[in-house]
Design an enzyme around this catalytic site. Structure first.
Site, PDB file in Angstrom:
ATOM      1  N   HIS A 224       6.053 -19.059 -56.096  1.00 38.40           N
ATOM      2  CA  HIS A 224       6.036 -18.894 -57.567  1.00 38.40           C
ATOM      3  C   HIS A 224       4.716 -18.193 -57.904  1.00 38.40           C
ATOM      4  O   HIS A 224       4.493 -17.061 -57.503  1.00 38.40           O
ATOM      5  CB  HIS A 224       6.208 -20.286 -58.186  1.00 38.40           C
ATOM      6  CG  HIS A 224       6.455 -20.316 -59.661  1.00 38.40           C
ATOM      7  ND1 HIS A 224       6.714 -19.202 -60.422  1.00 38.40           N
ATOM      8  CD2 HIS A 224       6.493 -21.364 -60.532  1.00 38.40           C
ATOM      9  CE1 HIS A 224       6.905 -19.560 -61.681  1.00 38.40           C
ATOM     10  NE2 HIS A 224       6.761 -20.874 -61.781  1.00 38.40           N
ATOM     11  N   HIS A 272      12.876 -11.366 -56.094  1.00 38.58           N
ATOM     12  CA  HIS A 272      12.883 -12.231 -57.270  1.00 38.58           C
ATOM     13  C   HIS A 272      14.212 -12.961 -57.330  1.00 38.58           C
ATOM     14  O   HIS A 272      15.246 -12.390 -57.006  1.00 38.58           O
ATOM     15  CB  HIS A 272      12.688 -11.397 -58.549  1.00 38.58           C
ATOM     16  CG  HIS A 272      12.247 -12.208 -59.711  1.00 38.58           C
ATOM     17  ND1 HIS A 272      13.137 -12.897 -60.501  1.00 38.58           N
ATOM     18  CD2 HIS A 272      11.011 -12.490 -60.180  1.00 38.58           C
ATOM     19  CE1 HIS A 272      12.453 -13.553 -61.428  1.00 38.58           C
ATOM     20  NE2 HIS A 272      11.159 -13.327 -61.256  1.00 38.58           N
ATOM     21  N   ASP A 323       3.778 -10.085 -59.576  1.00 33.72           N
ATOM     22  CA  ASP A 323       2.570 -10.455 -58.835  1.00 33.72           C
ATOM     23  C   ASP A 323       2.037  -9.304 -57.978  1.00 33.72           C
ATOM     24  O   ASP A 323       0.868  -9.311 -57.601  1.00 33.72           O
ATOM     25  CB  ASP A 323       2.853 -11.669 -57.940  1.00 33.72           C
ATOM     26  CG  ASP A 323       3.091 -12.898 -58.786  1.00 33.72           C
ATOM     27  OD1 ASP A 323       2.301 -13.136 -59.701  1.00 33.72           O
ATOM     28  OD2 ASP A 323       4.087 -13.609 -58.541  1.00 33.72           O
TER      29      ASP A 323
HETATM   30  N1  COA Z   1      10.034 -10.308 -47.985  1.00 31.37           N
HETATM   31  C1  COA Z   1      10.956 -10.137 -47.015  1.00 31.37           C
HETATM   32  N2  COA Z   1      12.254 -10.424 -47.182  1.00 31.37           N
HETATM   33  C2  COA Z   1      12.638 -10.900 -48.378  1.00 31.37           C
HETATM   34  C3  COA Z   1      11.748 -11.097 -49.419  1.00 31.37           C
HETATM   35  C4  COA Z   1      10.402 -10.780 -49.193  1.00 31.37           C
HETATM   36  N3  COA Z   1       9.490 -10.951 -50.137  1.00 31.37           N
HETATM   37  N4  COA Z   1      12.398 -11.576 -50.492  1.00 31.37           N
HETATM   38  C5  COA Z   1      13.666 -11.689 -50.134  1.00 31.37           C
HETATM   39  N5  COA Z   1      13.823 -11.292 -48.850  1.00 31.37           N
HETATM   40  C6  COA Z   1      15.061 -11.267 -48.096  1.00 31.37           C
HETATM   41  C7  COA Z   1      15.383 -12.665 -47.601  1.00 31.37           C
HETATM   42  O1  COA Z   1      14.777 -12.919 -46.343  1.00 31.37           O
HETATM   43  C8  COA Z   1      16.876 -12.627 -47.530  1.00 31.37           C
HETATM   44  O2  COA Z   1      17.245 -11.916 -46.399  1.00 31.37           O
HETATM   45  P1  COA Z   1      18.467 -12.447 -45.479  1.00 31.37           P
HETATM   46  O3  COA Z   1      19.654 -12.366 -46.395  1.00 31.37           O
HETATM   47  O4  COA Z   1      18.469 -11.490 -44.345  1.00 31.37           O
HETATM   48  O5  COA Z   1      18.107 -13.842 -45.123  1.00 31.37           O
HETATM   49  C9  COA Z   1      17.262 -11.764 -48.735  1.00 31.37           C
HETATM   50  O6  COA Z   1      16.129 -10.931 -48.972  1.00 31.37           O
HETATM   51  C10 COA Z   1      17.586 -12.571 -49.987  1.00 31.37           C
HETATM   52  O7  COA Z   1      16.456 -13.308 -50.359  1.00 31.37           O
HETATM   53  P2  COA Z   1      16.457 -14.816 -50.840  1.00 31.37           P
HETATM   54  O8  COA Z   1      15.311 -15.520 -50.230  1.00 31.37           O
HETATM   55  O9  COA Z   1      17.812 -15.420 -50.695  1.00 31.37           O
HETATM   56  O10 COA Z   1      16.216 -14.659 -52.380  1.00 31.37           O
HETATM   57  P3  COA Z   1      15.848 -15.838 -53.335  1.00 31.37           P
HETATM   58  O11 COA Z   1      16.446 -15.484 -54.637  1.00 31.37           O
HETATM   59  O12 COA Z   1      16.158 -17.164 -52.815  1.00 31.37           O
HETATM   60  O13 COA Z   1      14.267 -15.765 -53.333  1.00 31.37           O
HETATM   61  C11 COA Z   1      12.054 -15.298 -53.806  1.00 31.37           C
HETATM   62  C12 COA Z   1      13.508 -15.161 -54.278  1.00 31.37           C
HETATM   63  C13 COA Z   1      11.150 -14.850 -54.943  1.00 31.37           C
HETATM   64  C14 COA Z   1      11.744 -16.774 -53.465  1.00 31.37           C
HETATM   65  C15 COA Z   1      11.874 -14.435 -52.549  1.00 31.37           C
HETATM   66  O14 COA Z   1      12.185 -13.091 -52.844  1.00 31.37           O
HETATM   67  C16 COA Z   1      10.461 -14.535 -52.000  1.00 31.37           C
HETATM   68  O15 COA Z   1      10.161 -15.470 -51.247  1.00 31.37           O
HETATM   69  N6  COA Z   1       9.548 -13.566 -52.381  1.00 31.37           N
HETATM   70  C17 COA Z   1       8.159 -13.651 -51.989  1.00 31.37           C
HETATM   71  C18 COA Z   1       7.416 -14.604 -52.889  1.00 31.37           C
HETATM   72  C19 COA Z   1       7.079 -14.019 -54.234  1.00 31.37           C
HETATM   73  O16 COA Z   1       6.644 -12.892 -54.340  1.00 31.37           O
HETATM   74  N7  COA Z   1       7.269 -14.839 -55.279  1.00 31.37           N
HETATM   75  C20 COA Z   1       6.976 -14.464 -56.649  1.00 31.37           C
HETATM   76  C21 COA Z   1       8.233 -14.412 -57.444  1.00 31.37           C
HETATM   77  S1  COA Z   1       7.922 -13.796 -59.070  1.00 31.37           S
END
Ligand code: COA
Length: 382
Positions: A224, A272, A323
């Site tokens: 987050h 996201h 971010d």
């Molecule tokens: N880096 C690498 N791969 C990523 C990624 C990232 N930042 N964000 C998503 N992915 C990939 C996942 O590994 C997944 O791949 P897979 O299908 O091969 O397993 C796919 O994209 C879908 O992602 P998922 O984790 O299911 O999306 P989510 O909606 O659950 O998660 C976040 C959203 C924000 C938690 C996730 O994108 C993340 O962890 N981002 C980094 C943290 C961040 O910047 N947070 C601030 C948010 S404002």
């Protein structure tokens, strides 16, 4: 007997839990509205004080209302002596988010209307948290650098005064403006994890400071709010070389990203839960970052930024979130990396408290169900 398996949406993904009038996120059109106004317009045309007023009252202030509001805000900026004492007790090895959490809780404990959750009391508490939090964040960064408190200045607006209290001198207008843009963009984003935490706590009829304290805990995590710090850690890991050309920095960043993705790492600042085609706030914050790169003459930062983004786009077509540009912008302004999430707190206090008031005014206890997956009934064998 109902033998159907209940549908479980892990992480409440896609679940609509309530209505809100505070903001609207539309992932299809990549848009974000605060009380109906596009956030880009607010960032360009309004002060952060006006945006706070809008989030709490539903309308932008008239000139007279704005004047009265700013007067109230400016008069409550100083760090309370008790809060300062408490901060001084915390080790400088603690994370600044722990300091924020403790300060919010302490402000609640000593609030004369601590247990009053009327709209009037909640609004007064929201204004004092909004007004006083910059002093907490600024002082915490200063004490870690061995510096003393800088008293607030009532002749400066919120953003200029925040920077003044942090760095001990007035910052140029370009920096103040980029900082204000970051505050406006971070202020509100519907039912994200920390806001939802605040609403859950409010739904038990607990007081506003308890809800804000819990929200700060939720914001700390790198999935987050903590992502803005993690972005800077990535830049540091790749290596920031001040004299390097933009192109060379981009090439190094690109190969770092390729390695990270080959190792299946999650790279912070990308992706996201709601936006799947790009975060509506990024273009505005990227323009603010560009202004900082120009102001401080640090093209290599843009090289790192572009290199990482291009490699992520090519490999996985995942877009940056807010971010991503905010981390390097705060770095260029002179903030220490662990202060980044506390800056997010200072801004998001506005959105959190708007939601807390909305929840309190039309409350239902938030208490979902779970499907039991442990052992069947059994008995103690003695
Ligand atoms: N880096 C690498 N791969 C990523 C990624 C990232 N930042 N964000 C998503 N992915 C990939 C996942 O590994 C997944 O791949 P897979 O299908 O091969 O397993 C796919 O994209 C879908 O992602 P998922 O984790 O299911 O999306 P989510 O909606 O659950 O998660 C976040 C959203 C924000 C938690 C996730 O994108 C993340 O962890 N981002 C980094 C943290 C961040 O910047 N947070 C601030 C948010 S404002």
């Amino acid at each position: 007997m109902n033998t159907e398996e209940p549908e479980i949406r892990k992480g409440l993904n896609g679940v609509v839990v309530d209505t809100t009038k505070v903001s609207k996120v539309n992932p299809e059109t990549n848009s974000l509205l605060y009380r109906g106004y596009p956030v880009q317009e607010l960032a360009e045309k309004c002060s952060f004080e006006e945006v706070a007023y809008l989030l709490w009252h539903g309308e932008l202030p008239t000139d007279e209302q704005n004047e009265e509001f700013c007067k109230a805000e400016r008069s409550q900026r100083a760090l309370e002596p008790n809060v300062k004492k408490l901060i001084d007790l915390l080790p400088t090895s603690s994370h600044p988010m722990d300091v924020c959490r403790t300060a919010a809780s302490a402000m609640g404990a000593s609030h004369p209307k601590a247990e009053d959750s009327s709209r009037e009391a909640n609004l007064a508490k929201s204004i004092s948290l909004f007004a006083a939090f910059p002093a907490v964040v600024a002082y915490d960064q200063r004490r870690r650098r061995g510096q003393d408190v800088v008293e607030p200045r009532e002749d400066l607006d919120y953003s200029a005064n925040f920077l003044y209290m942090t760095f001990g001198e007035e910052q140029p207008p370009a920096v103040v403006d980029a900082f204000k843009v970051s505050m406006v963009l971070y202020a509100e984003h519907s039912f994200n994890a920390s806001t939802f935490t605040g609403r859950v706590i409010t739904s038990t009829l607990a007081d506003l400071h308890s809800a804000v304290t819990g929200a700060i805990g939720a914001l700390k995590g790198p999935l987050h709010g903590g992502a803005n710090e993690a972005v800077m850690d990535t830049f540091e890991e790749i290596g920031i070389r001040k004299e390097e050309s933009k192109e060379d920095a981009a090439a190094r960043a690109k190969s770092w990203m390729e390695d990270a993705l080959a190792q299946k790492k999650k790279v912070m600042g990308f992706g996201h839960r709601v936006y799947k085609h790009g975060d509506s706030r990024v273009p505005t914050m990227k323009a603010a970052l560009d202004a900082m790169v120009k102001h401080y003459e640090r093209d290599e930062i843009l090289g790192l930024y572009d290199g990482l983004q291009a490699a992520m786009q090519e490999a996985k077509d995942i877009q940056p979130n807010l971010d991503y540009p905010t981390g390097p912008a705060f770095h260029l302004m002179g903030f220490d990396t662990p202060t980044f999430t506390p800056l997010f707190v200072a801004s998001r206090i506005t959105g959190w408290t708007a939601h807390i008031m909305e929840q309190a005014e039309d409350n239902a206890l938030i208490r979902p169900l779970s499907a039991y997956s442990g052992p069947d009934e059994r008995h103690v064998g003695k």
